[in-house]
Design a protein around this motif. Structure first.
Motif, mmCIF file in Angstrom:
data_model
loop_
_atom_site.group_PDB
_atom_site.id
_atom_site.type_symbol
_atom_site.label_atom_id
_atom_site.label_comp_id
_atom_site.label_asym_id
_atom_site.label_seq_id
_atom_site.Cartn_x
_atom_site.Cartn_y
_atom_site.Cartn_z
ATOM 1 N N UNK A 58 -7.104 -13.179 -7.950
ATOM 2 C CA UNK A 58 -6.842 -12.461 -6.688
ATOM 3 C C UNK A 58 -8.108 -12.394 -5.854
ATOM 4 N N UNK A 81 -1.724 -15.935 -2.259
ATOM 5 C CA UNK A 81 -1.406 -14.866 -3.216
ATOM 6 C C UNK A 81 -0.218 -15.187 -4.119
ATOM 7 N N UNK A 82 0.749 -15.921 -3.597
ATOM 8 C CA UNK A 82 1.949 -16.198 -4.379
ATOM 9 C C UNK A 82 1.642 -16.998 -5.643
ATOM 10 N N UNK A 131 -1.986 -4.510 -10.585
ATOM 11 C CA UNK A 131 -3.384 -4.910 -10.537
ATOM 12 C C UNK A 131 -4.136 -4.058 -9.517
ATOM 13 N N UNK A 148 -5.015 -4.597 -6.549
ATOM 14 C CA UNK A 148 -4.450 -4.571 -5.201
ATOM 15 C C UNK A 148 -3.439 -3.432 -5.094
ATOM 16 N N UNK A 195 -1.391 -16.516 -13.711
ATOM 17 C CA UNK A 195 -1.329 -15.521 -14.806
ATOM 18 C C UNK A 195 -0.416 -16.009 -15.924
ATOM 19 N N UNK A 210 6.648 -6.409 -10.269
ATOM 20 C CA UNK A 210 5.216 -6.622 -10.413
ATOM 21 C C UNK A 210 4.506 -6.292 -9.107
ATOM 22 N N UNK A 243 -6.872 -10.581 -11.864
ATOM 23 C CA UNK A 243 -7.841 -9.932 -10.971
ATOM 24 C C UNK A 243 -8.858 -10.949 -10.443
ATOM 25 N N UNK A 271 -8.623 -14.132 -2.191
ATOM 26 C CA UNK A 271 -9.013 -13.360 -1.003
ATOM 27 C C UNK A 271 -10.295 -13.930 -0.398
ATOM 28 N N UNK A 323 1.243 -6.914 -7.316
ATOM 29 C CA UNK A 323 0.001 -7.690 -7.325
ATOM 30 C C UNK A 323 -0.377 -8.071 -5.905
ATOM 31 N N UNK A 324 -1.318 -8.999 -5.788
ATOM 32 C CA UNK A 324 -1.847 -9.361 -4.474
ATOM 33 C C UNK A 324 -0.748 -9.918 -3.561
ATOM 34 N N UNK A 325 0.311 -10.471 -4.161
ATOM 35 C CA UNK A 325 1.406 -11.042 -3.365
ATOM 36 C C UNK A 325 2.417 -9.986 -2.933
ATOM 37 N N UNK A 340 -4.090 -9.578 -17.095
ATOM 38 C CA UNK A 340 -4.543 -8.725 -15.998
ATOM 39 C C UNK A 340 -5.936 -9.122 -15.522
ATOM 40 N N UNK A 365 -11.817 -3.555 -13.205
ATOM 41 C CA UNK A 365 -10.737 -3.845 -14.155
ATOM 42 C C UNK A 365 -11.143 -4.998 -15.083
ATOM 43 N N UNK A 397 -8.985 -0.369 0.587
ATOM 44 C CA UNK A 397 -9.832 -0.581 -0.573
ATOM 45 C C UNK A 397 -11.018 0.366 -0.616
ATOM 46 N N UNK A 439 -1.007 -16.662 -7.576
ATOM 47 C CA UNK A 439 -1.764 -15.908 -8.587
ATOM 48 C C UNK A 439 -0.874 -15.586 -9.783
#
Lengths: 146, 117
Positions: free
Chosen positions: A48, A12-13, B57, B59, A19, B22, A45, A52, B24-26, A41, A115, A102, A15
């Motif tokens: 992300x 995740x870090x 986002x 997440x 961007x 921010x 998405x 995942x 986000x997923x992180x 954005x 999105x 979710x 992403x």
């Protein structure tokens, strides 16, 4: 070859880094300032989602991005390597069903895809035995300078 | 930029969560932990101040929806303060403007809460 190619480990870090790079390339490719937020954005998405998916199925495989600027379009392709096994061609869910966070209403709505669909000028999602490709594009006012 | 999450509870029993950075997923897990922690401490009326959020986002949206579900299980509320068009757009695209009460300021949210009592 794409204008810029990028692959990063499925964490995740990274992403945010993706961007930032995509936004910079989009700007240099002539995408209007007003659209850069949408590019940032939507690509975030897609990344992300791929991260995942990889974390669930193949954490050692990198997520790949291709950035193309041509014919007054800026195109981003985000590819994962999680095979799609839905015969209907549907995109495989990346969140476990029990992931409460979710769940929306009765189903598990993939907010990320909503999105992306809402932000990208054009979207094409392809599910193949090799993985899922999310192809997004936006108009670029100027000819590519990268 | 890292995510900063701070909270305080007003005399009226409204817990304001200031979020900066921010989401986000992180970084979203940090907000998720904060919301879960507050609910576990019996704080069921939450107001998330998004005015200093630079990026949000899906997440982050998922975490907010999860928080809303948790407080609703205790007859609580989770509302937002947000005037940033770039953030509001994401709520509109996903239809979540119908799910969350969204206010222009903390003061406005407090006033509406008093009026609803």
């Amino acid at each position: 070859m794409a204008t810029v190619e990028l692959s990063f480990s499925a964490l995740p870090v990274h992403v945010r880094t993706a961007r930032l790079i995509v936004t910079a390339v989009a700007r240099r490719s002539g995408v209007a300032e007003a659209l850069l937020d949408e590019v940032r954005l939507a690509v975030g998405e897609a990344c992300s989602r791929a991260v995942e998916a990889h974390r669930l199925h193949c954490p050692d495989e990198p997520v790949r991005l291709e950035l193309n600027a041509a014919d007054r379009r800026f195109e981003v392709i985000v590819s994962d390597t999680v095979p799609g096994d839905d015969p209907a061609g549907g995109i495989p869910p990346v969140h476990a069903a029990e992931d409460f966070e979710f769940a929306l209403g009765d189903g598990t709505a993939d907010l990320g895809l909503a999105v992306i669909a809402g932000l990208a000028d054009h979207v094409d999602i392809e599910t193949t035995p090799k993985g899922v490709q999310i192809r997004m594009s936006w108009p670029a006012e100027a000819e590519a300078s990268v | 930029m890292d995510l900063k999450v701070n909270d305080y509870t007003t005399d009226e029993g409204l817990t304001v969560i200031n979020v900066e950075g921010e989401i986000d997923v992180y970084t979203a897990p940090k907000l998720r932990e904060k919301l879960i922690d507050l609910v576990n401490k019996g704080k069921f009326h939450l107001l998330v101040d998004m005015e200093k959020v630079e990026f949000l986002d899906s997440t982050g949206l998922g975490v907010l929806v999860g928080g809303l579900k948790r407080v609703r299980a205790h007859d609580g509320s989770l509302e937002l303060v947000c005037t940033q068009e770039r953030i509001l757009k994401i709520f509109r695209i996903t239809g979540l403007t119908k799910v969350f009460g969204i206010h222009d300021s903390i003061a406005e949210a407090e006033e509406k809460r008093k009026g609803a009592k």
